[in-house]
Design an enzyme around this catalytic site. Structure first.
Site, PDB file in Angstrom:
ATOM      1  N   TYR A  40       0.874  -1.170   0.000  1.00 48.19           N
ATOM      2  CA  TYR A  40       0.000   0.000   0.000  1.00 48.19           C
ATOM      3  C   TYR A  40       0.912   1.221   0.000  1.00 48.19           C
ATOM      4  CZ  TYR A  40      -3.416   3.450   1.640  1.00 48.19           C
ATOM      5  OH  TYR A  40      -4.210   4.566   1.779  1.00 48.19           O
ATOM      6  N   ASP A  98      -2.259  -1.508  -3.935  1.00 49.15           N
ATOM      7  CA  ASP A  98      -2.616  -0.138  -4.287  1.00 49.15           C
ATOM      8  C   ASP A  98      -1.309   0.644  -4.316  1.00 49.15           C
ATOM      9  OD1 ASP A  98      -3.478   2.433  -4.542  1.00 49.15           O
ATOM     10  OD2 ASP A  98      -4.572   2.505  -2.636  1.00 49.15           O
ATOM     11  N   HIS A 150     -12.022   1.938  -4.519  1.00 49.66           N
ATOM     12  CA  HIS A 150     -11.258   1.041  -5.387  1.00 49.66           C
ATOM     13  C   HIS A 150     -12.078  -0.211  -5.672  1.00 49.66           C
ATOM     14  CE1 HIS A 150      -7.139   2.862  -4.681  1.00 49.66           C
ATOM     15  NE2 HIS A 150      -7.819   3.387  -3.673  1.00 49.66           N
TER      16      HIS A 150
END
Length: 261
Positions: free
Chosen positions: A106, A149, A252
């Protein structure tokens, strides 16, 4: 063959039902979650285990960040790194019994101003990416899959309007350059774009849009990469756009790929 999915869930406790729905409808063998916003001990595992996801490797953080790997397949904890020394739960790795290592990332979003002198968060993002580059160069990863991500849409067709977003954090040339350097250092192959080389692809749509679907101002921030030795085994990439329309969704959506290994 196994299927892997990556999804910034934006609070696993708040969206437990959405995770369960994805696990029920799509049944990926491995699901990597980002921004779980929960200590590990408070991840709602019982429901996921009842669906067959009995294995987990995670790093949690109260209210912020956090990454988790849920799996039907046995996993061994392969550690984590505190990139850029932020003290954030933004990386965790796990190893499957076939020897494949999965890295779940992330990357920091980077704030709103693309200038490290004016915006500490942007500098932290660049430092995080630089340390990723250096780690990949030093480790020379093999039989590895990297997902997460990454908070950067690297290609012109990874955003709704390339020119309009050149000065917007997540698509600035400086960020794209840093991400490209990290990708090159590990010789990572972008599996999604290997499978779907042409056309616009998005995995994120802002909450700010009154009608996200009609406006369709998306960005491809979520990625699945693999090392060259197993990249040809990756195929069947999909981005589950309809998930953005589920009740109380994350901004998302899941990205999936299959690997024949």
């Amino acid at each position: 063959m196994f299927t892997i999915a990556t999804w910034n869930i934006n609070s696993v406790r708040l969206r437990e039902a959405l995770v369960a729905r994805l696990l029920t409808e799509e049944a990926p063998d491995v699901l990597c979650l980002q921004e779980i916003k929960s200590p590990v001990e408070k991840i709602p595992l019982e429901g996921f285990q009842a669906l067959g996801y009995r294995h987990i490797v995670a790093r949690g953080q109260k209210g912020y960040n956090g990454v988790a790997i849920l799996s039907k397949l046995p996993l061994a904890d392969a550690g984590d790194r505190d990139y850029a020394g932020l003290g954030h739960a933004r990386h965790v790795a796990a190893r499957l019994e076939n020897g494949v290592t999965i890295h779940n990332f992330y990357v920091p979003a980077g704030g709103d101003i693309p200038d490290r002198e004016q915006n500490l968060k942007f500098g932290q993002k660049l430092d995080f990416l630089t340390e990723m580059r250096d780690a990949f160069h030093a480790d020379n990863p093999a039989r590895s899959i990297m997902v997460g991500d990454l908070n950067i849409a690297p290609r012109e067709d990874d955003v709704w309007n390339h020119k309009a977003l050149l000065k917007i954090v997540s698509h600035t040339p400086l960020e794209v350059e840093h991400l490209g350097a990290a990708q090159d250092a590990g010789k990572w192959v972008d599996i999604t774009r290997k499978d779907i080389p042409d056309g616009r692809l998005y995995s994120w749509w802002s909450y700010r849009a009154r009608d996200w679907d009609a406006a369709d101002k998306g960005r491809r921030l979520d990625h699945i990469w693999a090392t060259p030795d197993i990249a040809n085994a990756g195929h069947g990439s999909r981005i589950l756009r309809p998930v953005r329309g589920w009740e109380q969704p994350s901004d998302h959506v899941p990205v999936l790929a299959r690997f024949d290994l």
